[in-house]
Design a protein around this motif. Structure first.
Motif, PDB file in Angstrom:
ATOM      1  N   GLU A  57      48.094  22.407  -4.523  1.00 15.80           N
ATOM      2  CA  GLU A  57      48.373  21.778  -5.848  1.00 15.80           C
ATOM      3  C   GLU A  57      48.813  22.891  -6.393  1.00 15.80           C
ATOM      4  OE1 GLU A  57      45.150  19.793  -8.301  1.00 15.80           O
ATOM      5  OE2 GLU A  57      44.199  20.295  -6.388  1.00 15.80           O
ATOM      6  N   ASP A  58      50.604  23.130  -6.298  1.00 16.36           N
ATOM      7  CA  ASP A  58      51.621  24.130  -7.019  1.00 16.36           C
ATOM      8  C   ASP A  58      52.436  23.886  -7.182  1.00 16.36           C
ATOM      9  OD1 ASP A  58      52.631  22.931  -5.154  1.00 16.36           O
ATOM     10  OD2 ASP A  58      53.609  24.310  -3.690  1.00 16.36           O
ATOM     11  N   ASN A  65      51.687  17.036  -9.487  1.00 16.14           N
ATOM     12  CA  ASN A  65      49.915  18.165  -8.474  1.00 16.14           C
ATOM     13  C   ASN A  65      49.437  16.311  -7.789  1.00 16.14           C
ATOM     14  OD1 ASN A  65      50.020  20.484  -8.473  1.00 16.14           O
ATOM     15  ND2 ASN A  65      48.809  20.751 -11.003  1.00 16.14           N
ATOM     16  N   LYS A  69      49.147  15.426  -4.221  1.00 15.58           N
ATOM     17  CA  LYS A  69      48.089  15.381  -3.540  1.00 15.58           C
ATOM     18  C   LYS A  69      47.932  13.518  -2.774  1.00 15.58           C
ATOM     19  CE  LYS A  69      45.391  15.938  -7.071  1.00 15.58           C
ATOM     20  NZ  LYS A  69      44.033  16.426  -7.853  1.00 15.58           N
ATOM     21  N   ASP A  85      45.623  14.351 -11.165  1.00 17.11           N
ATOM     22  CA  ASP A  85      45.130  15.697 -11.484  1.00 17.11           C
ATOM     23  C   ASP A  85      44.659  15.172 -13.098  1.00 17.11           C
ATOM     24  OD1 ASP A  85      45.034  17.862 -11.072  1.00 17.11           O
ATOM     25  OD2 ASP A  85      47.211  18.977 -12.460  1.00 17.11           O
ATOM     26  N   ILE A  99      46.635  23.031 -16.391  1.00 18.59           N
ATOM     27  CA  ILE A  99      46.356  22.797 -14.629  1.00 18.59           C
ATOM     28  C   ILE A  99      45.563  23.705 -13.685  1.00 18.59           C
ATOM     29  CG2 ILE A  99      48.884  21.596 -14.764  1.00 18.59           C
ATOM     30  CD1 ILE A  99      49.833  23.743 -13.481  1.00 18.59           C
TER      31      ILE A  99
END
Length: 215
Positions: A57-58, A65, A69, A85, A99
């Motif tokens: 998750e960058d 994010n 996913k 997220d 985050i």
């Protein structure tokens, strides 16, 4: 988009998470009134049950994010996928942990260590300045490339120490606005009715229902 992962025949909806607490909470939200009519909890399958690893998750926002996913699960299965997220945004920390909420202590998923570090950082902050909010972005990614994101937010105040045995994550320290109990002291139904995740996924529910109806 071709499926590389076997999906059980009874699955109606795929959720990109290996977190059992989150899977249970989202099953309850999506199958309750205001969710997806006719959908049963056992028809919602988590990526952990499929052996699909969550991607890195960058992204720099909750929405980015969540999409990372959901895209990864959709690509692995050839099916529509949902993901969220979410995290805690503390006013005096400029929105942090944000985050980074799940790994605030330096490694992922240690709720006790995350709580301890955050409370230590806020130890000298008096109650009138301990405002915070749970924030969630919920994403739906379809096989045709369609992407939909909805958001939810739960405002509140942070306690000086954890209170309550329910929930997970930062639930024991956030008291929702207008209440006198932490999220960890609420029943599952009470929490889901007001939570950031509940708001985001109920907003996404009509789009999810359209997709589920095709299966």
């Amino acid at each position: 988009m071709s499926a590389a992962v076997h999906v059980p025949a009874g699955a109606k909806l795929l959720l990109a998470t290996g977190n059992a607490h989150k899977l249970g909470e989202l099953r309850a939200i999506l199958t309750a009134p205001g969710g997806v009519a006719g959908l049963r909890p056992e028809q919602i399958i988590g990526s952990g049950q499929l052996g699909v690893l969550e991607p890195v998750e960058d992204g720099v926002t909750f929405a980015e994010n969540a999409l990372i996913k959901a895209r990864a699960l959709a690509a692995a299965t050839g099916r529509a996928a949902i993901a969220d997220d979410s995290g805690l945004a503390v006013d005096v920390l400029g929105g942090a942990p944000g985050i980074f909420s799940a790994r605030w202590c330096g490694h992922h998923g240690d709720d006790a260590a995350n709580l301890a570090l955050l409370l230590a950082q806020l130890a000298d902050i008096p109650a009138p300045h301990r405002g915070a909010a749970f924030v969630c972005a919920a994403a739906l990614v379809l096989p045709d490339g369609t992407e939909i994101v909805e958001h939810g937010r739960l405002e509140g105040t942070l306690l000086m120490q954890p209170t309550g045995a329910g929930g997970f994550g930062y639930d024991p320290i956030l008291v929702p606005a207008g209440m006198d109990r932490s999220c960890a002291q609420l029943t599952a139904d009470e929490k889901n009715a007001i939570s950031h995740r509940g708001k985001a996924f109920r907003a996404l529910a009509p789009a999810i229902a359209r997709e589920v109806g095709r299966r």
